[in-house]
Design a protein around this motif. Structure first.
Motif, PDB file in Angstrom:
ATOM      1  N   GLY A 261      53.684  68.987  45.952  1.00  0.00           N
ATOM      2  CA  GLY A 261      54.416  70.244  45.848  1.00  0.00           C
ATOM      3  C   GLY A 261      55.668  70.243  46.711  1.00  0.00           C
ATOM      4  N   GLU A 262      56.343  71.361  46.680  1.00  0.00           N
ATOM      5  CA  GLU A 262      57.558  71.489  47.484  1.00  0.00           C
ATOM      6  C   GLU A 262      57.173  71.674  48.943  1.00  0.00           C
ATOM      7  OE1 GLU A 262      60.490  74.135  45.940  1.00  0.00           O
ATOM      8  OE2 GLU A 262      60.074  73.542  43.885  1.00  0.00           O
ATOM      9  N   HIS A 263      57.891  70.984  49.815  1.00  0.00           N
ATOM     10  CA  HIS A 263      57.571  71.058  51.241  1.00  0.00           C
ATOM     11  C   HIS A 263      58.823  70.764  52.077  1.00  0.00           C
ATOM     12  CE1 HIS A 263      57.379  66.656  50.991  1.00  0.00           C
ATOM     13  NE2 HIS A 263      56.499  66.802  50.017  1.00  0.00           N
ATOM     14  N   GLU A 264      59.799  71.629  51.909  1.00  0.00           N
ATOM     15  CA  GLU A 264      61.075  71.430  52.585  1.00  0.00           C
ATOM     16  C   GLU A 264      60.943  71.438  54.101  1.00  0.00           C
ATOM     17  OE1 GLU A 264      64.114  73.947  50.967  1.00  0.00           O
ATOM     18  OE2 GLU A 264      63.761  73.194  48.938  1.00  0.00           O
ATOM     19  N   GLU A 265      60.113  72.332  54.643  1.00  0.00           N
ATOM     20  CA  GLU A 265      59.962  72.362  56.099  1.00  0.00           C
ATOM     21  C   GLU A 265      59.373  71.051  56.611  1.00  0.00           C
ATOM     22  OE1 GLU A 265      57.949  74.841  59.792  1.00  0.00           O
ATOM     23  OE2 GLU A 265      57.330  75.323  57.753  1.00  0.00           O
ATOM     24  N   LEU A 266      58.413  70.501  55.888  1.00  0.00           N
ATOM     25  CA  LEU A 266      57.836  69.224  56.283  1.00  0.00           C
ATOM     26  C   LEU A 266      58.905  68.139  56.290  1.00  0.00           C
ATOM     27  CD1 LEU A 266      54.412  67.831  55.382  1.00  0.00           C
ATOM     28  CD2 LEU A 266      56.392  66.360  55.166  1.00  0.00           C
ATOM     29  N   ASN A 267      59.763  68.117  55.276  1.00  0.00           N
ATOM     30  CA  ASN A 267      60.845  67.128  55.225  1.00  0.00           C
ATOM     31  C   ASN A 267      61.744  67.234  56.451  1.00  0.00           C
ATOM     32  OD1 ASN A 267      59.862  66.323  52.761  1.00  0.00           O
ATOM     33  ND2 ASN A 267      61.595  67.069  51.572  1.00  0.00           N
ATOM     34  N   VAL A 268      62.160  68.454  56.757  1.00  0.00           N
ATOM     35  CA  VAL A 268      63.049  68.656  57.911  1.00  0.00           C
ATOM     36  C   VAL A 268      62.363  68.184  59.188  1.00  0.00           C
ATOM     37  CG1 VAL A 268      64.164  70.433  59.335  1.00  0.00           C
ATOM     38  CG2 VAL A 268      64.366  70.510  56.841  1.00  0.00           C
ATOM     39  N   ARG A 269      61.107  68.532  59.355  1.00  0.00           N
ATOM     40  CA  ARG A 269      60.380  68.149  60.568  1.00  0.00           C
ATOM     41  C   ARG A 269      60.143  66.643  60.625  1.00  0.00           C
ATOM     42  NH1 ARG A 269      57.774  72.962  62.860  1.00  0.00           N
ATOM     43  NH2 ARG A 269      56.720  71.544  64.275  1.00  0.00           N
ATOM     44  N   ALA A 270      59.890  66.009  59.476  1.00  0.00           N
ATOM     45  CA  ALA A 270      59.698  64.553  59.446  1.00  0.00           C
ATOM     46  C   ALA A 270      60.974  63.838  59.880  1.00  0.00           C
ATOM     47  CB  ALA A 270      59.272  64.100  58.060  1.00  0.00           C
ATOM     48  N   ILE A 271      62.111  64.368  59.468  1.00  0.00           N
ATOM     49  CA  ILE A 271      63.398  63.792  59.874  1.00  0.00           C
ATOM     50  C   ILE A 271      63.608  64.007  61.371  1.00  0.00           C
ATOM     51  CG2 ILE A 271      65.906  63.989  59.588  1.00  0.00           C
ATOM     52  CD1 ILE A 271      65.213  64.706  56.572  1.00  0.00           C
ATOM     53  N   GLU A 272      63.257  65.175  61.879  1.00  0.00           N
ATOM     54  CA  GLU A 272      63.359  65.419  63.324  1.00  0.00           C
ATOM     55  C   GLU A 272      62.452  64.461  64.100  1.00  0.00           C
ATOM     56  OE1 GLU A 272      62.384  69.582  63.627  1.00  0.00           O
ATOM     57  OE2 GLU A 272      64.391  70.196  62.957  1.00  0.00           O
ATOM     58  N   CYS A 273      61.252  64.217  63.586  1.00  0.00           N
ATOM     59  CA  CYS A 273      60.345  63.264  64.236  1.00  0.00           C
ATOM     60  C   CYS A 273      60.954  61.864  64.257  1.00  0.00           C
ATOM     61  CB  CYS A 273      58.990  63.222  63.525  1.00  0.00           C
ATOM     62  SG  CYS A 273      57.939  64.653  63.798  1.00  0.00           S
ATOM     63  N   PHE A 274      61.619  61.495  63.171  1.00  0.00           N
ATOM     64  CA  PHE A 274      62.235  60.171  63.114  1.00  0.00           C
ATOM     65  C   PHE A 274      63.385  60.067  64.107  1.00  0.00           C
ATOM     66  CE2 PHE A 274      64.679  56.652  61.274  1.00  0.00           C
ATOM     67  CZ  PHE A 274      63.668  55.718  61.100  1.00  0.00           C
ATOM     68  N   ALA A 275      64.177  61.123  64.211  1.00  0.00           N
ATOM     69  CA  ALA A 275      65.274  61.116  65.192  1.00  0.00           C
ATOM     70  C   ALA A 275      64.705  60.903  66.601  1.00  0.00           C
ATOM     71  CB  ALA A 275      66.062  62.418  65.120  1.00  0.00           C
ATOM     72  N   GLY A 276      63.631  61.591  66.925  1.00  0.00           N
ATOM     73  CA  GLY A 276      62.990  61.403  68.222  1.00  0.00           C
ATOM     74  C   GLY A 276      62.421  60.008  68.377  1.00  0.00           C
ATOM     75  N   ALA A 277      61.854  59.477  67.300  1.00  0.00           N
ATOM     76  CA  ALA A 277      61.277  58.133  67.345  1.00  0.00           C
ATOM     77  C   ALA A 277      62.345  57.073  67.624  1.00  0.00           C
ATOM     78  CB  ALA A 277      60.563  57.824  66.032  1.00  0.00           C
ATOM     79  N   LEU A 278      63.541  57.277  67.096  1.00  0.00           N
ATOM     80  CA  LEU A 278      64.633  56.332  67.380  1.00  0.00           C
ATOM     81  C   LEU A 278      64.934  56.303  68.871  1.00  0.00           C
ATOM     82  CD1 LEU A 278      66.967  57.092  64.346  1.00  0.00           C
ATOM     83  CD2 LEU A 278      65.532  55.055  64.682  1.00  0.00           C
ATOM     84  N   HIS A 279      64.888  57.457  69.501  1.00  0.00           N
ATOM     85  CA  HIS A 279      65.065  57.514  70.955  1.00  0.00           C
ATOM     86  C   HIS A 279      63.889  56.844  71.664  1.00  0.00           C
ATOM     87  CE1 HIS A 279      68.690  59.968  71.276  1.00  0.00           C
ATOM     88  NE2 HIS A 279      68.253  60.583  70.182  1.00  0.00           N
ATOM     89  N   ASP A 280      62.678  57.208  71.268  1.00  0.00           N
ATOM     90  CA  ASP A 280      61.480  56.641  71.891  1.00  0.00           C
ATOM     91  C   ASP A 280      61.470  55.117  71.809  1.00  0.00           C
ATOM     92  OD1 ASP A 280      60.713  59.296  72.180  1.00  0.00           O
ATOM     93  OD2 ASP A 280      59.189  59.209  70.590  1.00  0.00           O
ATOM     94  N   ALA A 281      61.933  54.590  70.680  1.00  0.00           N
ATOM     95  CA  ALA A 281      61.896  53.148  70.444  1.00  0.00           C
ATOM     96  C   ALA A 281      63.064  52.406  71.070  1.00  0.00           C
ATOM     97  CB  ALA A 281      61.868  52.884  68.941  1.00  0.00           C
ATOM     98  N   GLY A 282      64.006  53.149  71.640  1.00  0.00           N
ATOM     99  CA  GLY A 282      65.127  52.514  72.324  1.00  0.00           C
ATOM    100  C   GLY A 282      66.247  52.032  71.425  1.00  0.00           C
ATOM    101  N   VAL A 283      66.306  52.499  70.188  1.00  0.00           N
ATOM    102  CA  VAL A 283      67.404  52.063  69.316  1.00  0.00           C
ATOM    103  C   VAL A 283      68.498  53.116  69.169  1.00  0.00           C
ATOM    104  CG1 VAL A 283      65.959  50.449  68.019  1.00  0.00           C
ATOM    105  CG2 VAL A 283      66.262  52.768  67.176  1.00  0.00           C
ATOM    106  N   ALA A 284      68.327  54.254  69.810  1.00  0.00           N
ATOM    107  CA  ALA A 284      69.298  55.337  69.666  1.00  0.00           C
ATOM    108  C   ALA A 284      70.492  55.193  70.599  1.00  0.00           C
ATOM    109  CB  ALA A 284      68.624  56.684  69.904  1.00  0.00           C
ATOM    110  N   ALA A 285      70.457  54.238  71.502  1.00  0.00           N
ATOM    111  CA  ALA A 285      71.559  54.081  72.446  1.00  0.00           C
ATOM    112  C   ALA A 285      72.864  53.723  71.734  1.00  0.00           C
ATOM    113  CB  ALA A 285      71.217  53.022  73.490  1.00  0.00           C
TER     114      ALA A 285
END
Length: 156
Positions: free
Chosen positions: A81-105
């Motif tokens: 089904g439609e789950h726009e909020e989940l999509n937005v939050r999944a992208i936010e989680c990925f942005a944080g994961a890039l920082h956590d993983a050390g590739v966001a520098a």
């Protein structure tokens, strides 16, 4: 970044594995995104996600060589089904994961990987939200590069 793929510039398989593990941890902890895992995950979910990122970001065929094809991945993410909020939050989680993983520098790598994840979240993984049966039998594996990063804009 010269002639390097996004995969190479980010640090190769080790970096993709760190990003996948960090995203998985953030997604499981997120009160909205975690619902996508209510039915559980495969024990090798992190390795599968890392292999998918390797291949989609210009590395070798780690996913299609070992786990399946792109249509299989899209089917797993379809019919919810439609789950726009989940999509937005999944992208936010990925942005944080890039920082956590050390590739966001490196902002170019960060932008490239985040734009790929955003595109994949909103387009192939969400395109068939009504039913996995709607997913075509064959879908080419995405090959995200610097040029796509420069032209992609997330839906508003």
């Amino acid at each position: 970044m010269g002639d390097l793929s996004i995969y190479e510039a980010a640090g190769g398989r080790d970096a993709m594995l760190r990003v996948a593990a960090a995203w998985h941890d953030r997604a499981i902890a997120d009160p909205v995104v975690s619902h996508a895992f209510d039915r559980g995950t495969k024990p090798d979910h992190v390795e599968r996600l890392a292999a998918y990122l390797v291949e989609a970001l210009g590395g070798p065929a780690d996913y299609t060589g070992h786990f399946g094809d792109h249509a299989d991945v899209v089917r797993l993410h379809s019919g919810n089904g439609e789950h726009e909020e989940l999509n937005v939050r999944a992208i936010e989680c990925f942005a944080g994961a890039l920082h956590d993983a050390g590739v966001a520098a490196n902002i170019e790598i960060y932008d490239a990987m985040l734009s790929y994840w955003s595109w994949a979240t909103w387009y192939p993984m969400y395109a068939y939200h009504e039913s996995p049966a709607d997913v075509p039998a064959k879908l080419p594996m995405p090959q995200w590069d610097w040029a796509q990063t420069a032209t992609f804009r997330e839906p508003q």
